[in-house]
Design a protein around this motif. Structure first.
Motif, short mmCIF file in Angstrom:
data_model
loop_
_atom_site.label_atom_id
_atom_site.label_comp_id
_atom_site.label_asym_id
_atom_site.label_seq_id
_atom_site.Cartn_x
_atom_site.Cartn_y
_atom_site.Cartn_z
N ASP A 18 0.83 -1.21 0.00
CA ASP A 18 0.00 0.00 0.00
C ASP A 18 0.87 1.26 0.00
O ASP A 18 0.44 2.30 -0.50
N ASP A 19 2.08 1.18 0.54
CA ASP A 19 3.02 2.31 0.43
C ASP A 19 3.38 2.54 -1.04
O ASP A 19 3.44 3.68 -1.51
N ALA A 25 0.33 6.48 -7.00
CA ALA A 25 -0.85 7.33 -7.19
C ALA A 25 -0.48 8.81 -7.31
O ALA A 25 -1.26 9.60 -7.84
N ASN A 26 0.70 9.17 -6.84
CA ASN A 26 1.14 10.56 -6.89
C ASN A 26 2.10 10.86 -8.03
O ASN A 26 2.65 11.96 -8.09
N ALA A 37 4.88 -3.37 -10.09
CA ALA A 37 4.69 -1.92 -10.04
C ALA A 37 3.93 -1.41 -11.26
O ALA A 37 3.06 -0.53 -11.13
N VAL A 38 4.22 -1.93 -12.45
CA VAL A 38 3.49 -1.45 -13.62
C VAL A 38 2.05 -1.96 -13.62
O VAL A 38 1.14 -1.25 -14.05
N HIS A 39 1.84 -3.15 -13.11
CA HIS A 39 0.47 -3.65 -12.98
C HIS A 39 -0.31 -2.80 -11.98
O HIS A 39 -1.49 -2.48 -12.20
N LEU A 40 0.34 -2.44 -10.89
CA LEU A 40 -0.31 -1.60 -9.89
C LEU A 40 -0.64 -0.23 -10.47
O LEU A 40 -1.75 0.28 -10.28
N ALA A 41 0.28 0.36 -11.22
CA ALA A 41 0.02 1.64 -11.87
C ALA A 41 -1.18 1.53 -12.80
O ALA A 41 -2.08 2.39 -12.79
N GLY A 42 -1.22 0.48 -13.60
CA GLY A 42 -2.35 0.28 -14.50
C GLY A 42 -3.66 0.12 -13.75
O GLY A 42 -4.68 0.70 -14.12
#
Length: 103
Positions: A18-19, A25-26, A37-42
């Motif tokens: 979550d961090d 998100a910013n 990380a790229v999956h999370l960004a998407g």
């Protein structure tokens, strides 16, 4: 007006996923290879450019530069196996376009 970019590594502050989500998100743009990380960004809808090898994972499908999974994703594929120089040249060109558009 000249802008200066500073690279900062936040790794020590990222104690949980979550961090990482809060950090992503910013961001204005995430650029990376096929990682969590790229999956999370998407998934978060943050613009993400994903650099893919010539033999990319099945989920990225074939011969497209977008993703049905992530509307904010743009795919940069190797056209020749092992040729990351061409991929990075396209990324640099597109970053220059973004910078010019931002003023």
């Amino acid at each position: 007006m000249q802008t200066t970019s500073v690279l900062q590594w936040p790794g020590r502050e990222l104690q949980a996923f979550d961090d990482t989500a809060a950090l992503i998100a910013n961001l204005d743009l995430v650029v990376g290879v096929d990682t969590a990380a790229v999956h999370l960004a998407g998934a978060l809808g943050v613009p993400v450019w994903i650099l893919l090898s010539h033999a990319a994972d099945w989920r990225w499908l074939l011969e497209r530069d977008d993703s049905p999974w992530y509307a904010s994703a743009r795919l940069f594929r190797q056209t020749t196996a092992g040729d990351w120089d061409a991929v990075m040249t396209r990324v640099r060109t597109e970053l220059a376009v973004l910078k010019q558009a931002a003023g």
